[in-house]
Write an enzyme that holds these catalytic residues in place. Structure first.
Site, PDB file in Angstrom:
ATOM      1  N   ALA A  48       0.790  -1.237   0.000  1.00  0.00           N
ATOM      2  CA  ALA A  48       0.000   0.000   0.000  1.00  0.00           C
ATOM      3  C   ALA A  48       0.820   1.283   0.000  1.00  0.00           C
ATOM      4  O   ALA A  48       0.241   2.365   0.034  1.00  0.00           O
ATOM      5  CB  ALA A  48      -0.892   0.016   1.247  1.00  0.00           C
ATOM      6  N   SER A  49       2.145   1.193  -0.035  1.00  0.00           N
ATOM      7  CA  SER A  49       2.929   2.390   0.269  1.00  0.00           C
ATOM      8  C   SER A  49       3.463   3.154  -0.930  1.00  0.00           C
ATOM      9  O   SER A  49       3.873   4.308  -0.793  1.00  0.00           O
ATOM     10  CB  SER A  49       4.105   1.992   1.178  1.00  0.00           C
ATOM     11  OG  SER A  49       4.834   0.934   0.594  1.00  0.00           O
ATOM     12  N   PHE A  52       1.079   1.550  -7.576  1.00  0.00           N
ATOM     13  CA  PHE A  52      -0.352   1.281  -7.763  1.00  0.00           C
ATOM     14  C   PHE A  52      -1.083   0.999  -6.447  1.00  0.00           C
ATOM     15  O   PHE A  52      -2.273   1.290  -6.325  1.00  0.00           O
ATOM     16  CB  PHE A  52      -0.545   0.095  -8.718  1.00  0.00           C
ATOM     17  CG  PHE A  52      -0.277   0.447 -10.153  1.00  0.00           C
ATOM     18  CD1 PHE A  52      -1.144   1.278 -10.846  1.00  0.00           C
ATOM     19  CD2 PHE A  52       0.839  -0.049 -10.822  1.00  0.00           C
ATOM     20  CE1 PHE A  52      -0.914   1.620 -12.168  1.00  0.00           C
ATOM     21  CE2 PHE A  52       1.084   0.283 -12.149  1.00  0.00           C
ATOM     22  CZ  PHE A  52       0.203   1.115 -12.826  1.00  0.00           C
ATOM     23  N   ALA A 139       5.224  -5.877  -5.180  1.00  0.00           N
ATOM     24  CA  ALA A 139       6.299  -6.078  -6.155  1.00  0.00           C
ATOM     25  C   ALA A 139       7.546  -6.287  -5.325  1.00  0.00           C
ATOM     26  O   ALA A 139       7.961  -5.395  -4.591  1.00  0.00           O
ATOM     27  CB  ALA A 139       6.450  -4.856  -7.053  1.00  0.00           C
ATOM     28  N   TYR A 234       9.770  -9.376 -20.775  1.00  0.00           N
ATOM     29  CA  TYR A 234       8.661  -9.244 -19.829  1.00  0.00           C
ATOM     30  C   TYR A 234       7.654 -10.386 -19.966  1.00  0.00           C
ATOM     31  O   TYR A 234       7.747 -11.396 -19.278  1.00  0.00           O
ATOM     32  CB  TYR A 234       7.974  -7.853 -19.913  1.00  0.00           C
ATOM     33  CG  TYR A 234       7.176  -7.629 -18.657  1.00  0.00           C
ATOM     34  CD1 TYR A 234       7.720  -6.972 -17.568  1.00  0.00           C
ATOM     35  CD2 TYR A 234       5.903  -8.204 -18.507  1.00  0.00           C
ATOM     36  CE1 TYR A 234       7.035  -6.855 -16.367  1.00  0.00           C
ATOM     37  CE2 TYR A 234       5.208  -8.091 -17.317  1.00  0.00           C
ATOM     38  CZ  TYR A 234       5.771  -7.421 -16.258  1.00  0.00           C
ATOM     39  OH  TYR A 234       5.094  -7.329 -15.078  1.00  0.00           O
ATOM     40  N   LEU A 272       4.396   2.150 -16.122  1.00  0.00           N
ATOM     41  CA  LEU A 272       4.662   3.418 -15.449  1.00  0.00           C
ATOM     42  C   LEU A 272       5.978   3.351 -14.717  1.00  0.00           C
ATOM     43  O   LEU A 272       6.447   2.272 -14.368  1.00  0.00           O
ATOM     44  CB  LEU A 272       3.552   3.698 -14.431  1.00  0.00           C
ATOM     45  CG  LEU A 272       2.295   4.309 -15.019  1.00  0.00           C
ATOM     46  CD1 LEU A 272       1.191   4.309 -14.006  1.00  0.00           C
ATOM     47  CD2 LEU A 272       2.583   5.737 -15.475  1.00  0.00           C
ATOM     48  N   VAL A 273       6.542   4.512 -14.463  1.00  0.00           N
ATOM     49  CA  VAL A 273       7.785   4.568 -13.697  1.00  0.00           C
ATOM     50  C   VAL A 273       7.465   4.312 -12.227  1.00  0.00           C
ATOM     51  O   VAL A 273       6.773   5.104 -11.593  1.00  0.00           O
ATOM     52  CB  VAL A 273       8.443   5.958 -13.831  1.00  0.00           C
ATOM     53  CG1 VAL A 273       9.727   6.011 -13.017  1.00  0.00           C
ATOM     54  CG2 VAL A 273       8.704   6.294 -15.283  1.00  0.00           C
TER      55      VAL A 273
HETATM   56  N1  LIG Z   1       4.967  -0.319 -12.672  1.00  0.00           N
HETATM   57  C1  LIG Z   1       4.398  -0.799 -13.744  1.00  0.00           C
HETATM   58  O1  LIG Z   1       4.680  -0.371 -14.866  1.00  0.00           O
HETATM   59  C2  LIG Z   1       3.331  -1.849 -13.605  1.00  0.00           C
HETATM   60  C3  LIG Z   1       2.438  -2.044 -14.671  1.00  0.00           C
HETATM   61  C4  LIG Z   1       1.425  -2.975 -14.531  1.00  0.00           C
HETATM   62  C5  LIG Z   1       1.328  -3.750 -13.379  1.00  0.00           C
HETATM   63  N2  LIG Z   1       2.230  -3.550 -12.362  1.00  0.00           N
HETATM   64  C6  LIG Z   1       2.081  -4.406 -11.163  1.00  0.00           C
HETATM   65  O2  LIG Z   1       1.585  -3.652 -10.085  1.00  0.00           O
HETATM   66  C7  LIG Z   1       1.987  -4.269  -8.857  1.00  0.00           C
HETATM   67  C8  LIG Z   1       2.625  -3.215  -7.960  1.00  0.00           C
HETATM   68  O3  LIG Z   1       3.769  -2.717  -8.603  1.00  0.00           O
HETATM   69  P1  LIG Z   1       4.299  -1.227  -8.461  1.00  0.00           P
HETATM   70  O4  LIG Z   1       4.951  -0.914  -9.757  1.00  0.00           O
HETATM   71  O5  LIG Z   1       3.213  -0.354  -7.944  1.00  0.00           O
HETATM   72  O6  LIG Z   1       5.448  -1.461  -7.375  1.00  0.00           O
HETATM   73  P2  LIG Z   1       6.055  -0.623  -6.185  1.00  0.00           P
HETATM   74  O7  LIG Z   1       7.476  -1.049  -6.074  1.00  0.00           O
HETATM   75  O8  LIG Z   1       5.781   0.834  -6.324  1.00  0.00           O
HETATM   76  O9  LIG Z   1       5.204  -1.126  -4.900  1.00  0.00           O
HETATM   77  C9  LIG Z   1       5.422  -2.342  -4.301  1.00  0.00           C
HETATM   78  C10 LIG Z   1       4.716  -2.395  -2.947  1.00  0.00           C
HETATM   79  O10 LIG Z   1       4.930  -3.702  -2.389  1.00  0.00           O
HETATM   80  C11 LIG Z   1       5.389  -3.558  -1.051  1.00  0.00           C
HETATM   81  N3  LIG Z   1       6.191  -4.734  -0.728  1.00  0.00           N
HETATM   82  C12 LIG Z   1       7.235  -5.280  -1.395  1.00  0.00           C
HETATM   83  N4  LIG Z   1       7.666  -6.393  -0.769  1.00  0.00           N
HETATM   84  C13 LIG Z   1       6.874  -6.566   0.314  1.00  0.00           C
HETATM   85  C14 LIG Z   1       6.807  -7.531   1.342  1.00  0.00           C
HETATM   86  N5  LIG Z   1       7.633  -8.576   1.391  1.00  0.00           N
HETATM   87  N6  LIG Z   1       5.866  -7.372   2.304  1.00  0.00           N
HETATM   88  C15 LIG Z   1       5.008  -6.310   2.299  1.00  0.00           C
HETATM   89  N7  LIG Z   1       5.019  -5.386   1.327  1.00  0.00           N
HETATM   90  C16 LIG Z   1       5.950  -5.510   0.357  1.00  0.00           C
HETATM   91  C17 LIG Z   1       6.163  -2.259  -1.013  1.00  0.00           C
HETATM   92  O11 LIG Z   1       6.335  -1.802   0.317  1.00  0.00           O
HETATM   93  C18 LIG Z   1       5.229  -1.399  -1.893  1.00  0.00           C
HETATM   94  O12 LIG Z   1       4.147  -0.951  -1.109  1.00  0.00           O
HETATM   95  C19 LIG Z   1       2.950  -5.399  -9.250  1.00  0.00           C
HETATM   96  O13 LIG Z   1       2.238  -6.611  -9.297  1.00  0.00           O
HETATM   97  C20 LIG Z   1       3.381  -5.003 -10.648  1.00  0.00           C
HETATM   98  O14 LIG Z   1       3.789  -6.096 -11.433  1.00  0.00           O
HETATM   99  C21 LIG Z   1       3.211  -2.602 -12.433  1.00  0.00           C
END
Ligand SMILES: NC(=O)c1ccc[n+]([C@@H]2O[C@H](COP(=O)([O-])OP(=O)(O)OC[C@H]3O[C@@H](n4cnc5c(N)ncnc54)[C@H](O)[C@@H]3O)[C@@H](O)[C@H]2O)c1
Length: 395
Positions: A48-49, A52, A139, A234, A272-273
């Protein structure tokens, strides 16, 4: 202390608490500006931090007045050392949520562990009774299997053949060729263990076993597909196998929730970044071209715009939820528009160190990357002393 960005490759060693707060406030303002979403009222966000997951928590709280429990794994600050950005984001989120009279509590720990699941279960029992939406947005590069104690590491590798293509170092703007060796040994299994659907299932089973899911509860996990340009590394690579597994898991979770009329979805989001995506080779070059085209077309979105649209136009629109032939919600629809992809494919061939700043949106990439760590926001005085010792109110 005065906090400046200290970049190391695709991470930044520092984060700015006031900038992270500004980032959260901007996202809250955006959600409020889009009006009420008739969505879930008791929401658990796992991851949640940042990225997405943070956008989902903000959309639920400030779009639907929802009570939220957020789970994340972030580094708290210590004297003279900044916290990780997700810590500051969560501190700012809780402060704003509490000011608005909303319930918001957080748990900082390993979401893959039985202990954190137990903590969340106890919190729901004590405070909320039942949950009606679970967002799964982790992630992570590693996962300890709570049953076996084995630590699995995910990889970002092609499968079968070595993959060679262009990439960019987004700090220097240098475009170069990169070769990635194919997966070996247990790489695929390990990546599926970390980023596949097993842990999502375990969360849903644990919540259901304790009767903590309301009738009609929904759960959503996030996935990515992307174009043929990036598919070797990917969607057809090790991470793609994990996403295949995650997507298949939605069906088994839906089956297991049948008696409470619950449903599991995967939403395919836009590239997204984020901290997660910057670590994937080739993707930063793709994203810088994608941003350029989508901004030109007036269809660019960040995490908060994506999740607002997911909630308002799909999940909580009151209409039947549209999915593709594999049952997935597609909010990558604008990214995948054929006209957008055709333009990117052409620019991809042309991209060099010399022209990327012009034909791609390298500045936009860099600015988003700085923003992830709380840098580059209007309204923040980066020359002023900042207090790094910010607490998350509920922790
Ligand atoms: N960034 C992109 O381009 C993109 C596109 C489509 C889908 N996604 C998917 O969205 C999802 C989130 O990705 P994001 O890009 O927002 O990542 P992010 O790195 O911004 O967020 C990851 C989150 O997971 C938490 N986390 C990681 N390991 C943890 C653990 N062991 N215990 C508790 N919390 C933990 C982090 O604290 C953070 O809140 C992923 O499944 C990713 O594949 C990302």
């Amino acid at each position: 202390m005065i906090i400046e960005p200290r970049m190391r490759g695709f991470i930044c060693l520092t984060a700015h608490p006031d900038g992270c707060e500004q980032n959260v406030k901007n996202q809250i303002e955006y959600i409020k500006s889009k009006g009420v979403i008739n969505g879930a009222k008791k929401v658990l966000v796992i991851g949640a931090s940042t990225g997405f997951g943070l956008a989902s928590r903000i959309s639920s709280a400030f779009g639907s007045n929802a009570s939220t429990i957020g789970v994340f794994f972030e580094k708290p600050p210590s004297e003279g050392k900044t916290a990780s950005p997700g810590w500051y984001n969560s501190a700012a989120f809780e402060k704003e949520a509490h000011k608005a009279g909303l319930y918001a509590k957080s748990i900082n720990g390993d979401a893959f562990s039985d202990e954190v699941k137990k903590q969340v279960i106890d919190m729901i029992k004590a405070d909320l009774g039942q949950i009606d939406l679970v967002i799964y947005s982790l992630a992570s590069p590693v996962r300890m299997d709570p049953k076996t104690g084995v630590l699995h590491r995910s990889t970002l590798k092609p499968i079968g053949d070595k993959f060679t293509n262009k990439t960019v170092d987004f700090h220097s703007g240098k475009v170069s060729e990169i070769s990635i060796e194919p997966a070996q040994g247990d790489d695929i299994e390990n990546t599926v263990k970390v980023m596949g659907g097993e842990d999502w299932s375990m969360w849903m089973d644990a919540l259901k076993a304790e009767n903590l899911l309301a009738e009609g509860a929904t759960t959503v996990a996030y996935s990515y597909i992307g174009p043929s340009l990036t598919e070797a590394v990917y969607r057809k690579g090790t991470i793609g196998r994990a996403k295949d597994h995650l997507e298949a898991t939605a069906f088994t979770i839906t089956d297991s929730l049948a008696d409470i009329k619950g449903k599991a979805y995967v939403s395919v989001n836009k590239a997204l970044v984020t901290q997660a995506s910057s670590a994937i080779p080739v993707i930063p070059l793709y994203i810088s071209l994608l941003y350029k085209i989508m901004k030109e077309e007036g269809i660019h979105e960040g995490c908060i715009e994506q999740i607002q649209r997911l909630y308002a136009d799909r999940l909580f629109s009151g209409k039947e939820i549209a999915t593709d032939d594999k049952g997935r919600i597609r909010i990558d629809d604008w990214e995948m528009r054929p006209d957008v992809q055709e333009k990117i494919a052409k620019l991809w061939q042309e991209a060099t160190t010399e022209n990327l700043a012009e034909i791609g949106d390298l500045d936009g990439y860099r600015s988003d990357f700085h923003n992830l760590f709380g840098f580059g926001f209007n309204g923040v005085d980066y020359k002023a002393e900042a207090n790094e010792m910010v607490a998350v109110e509920s922790i």
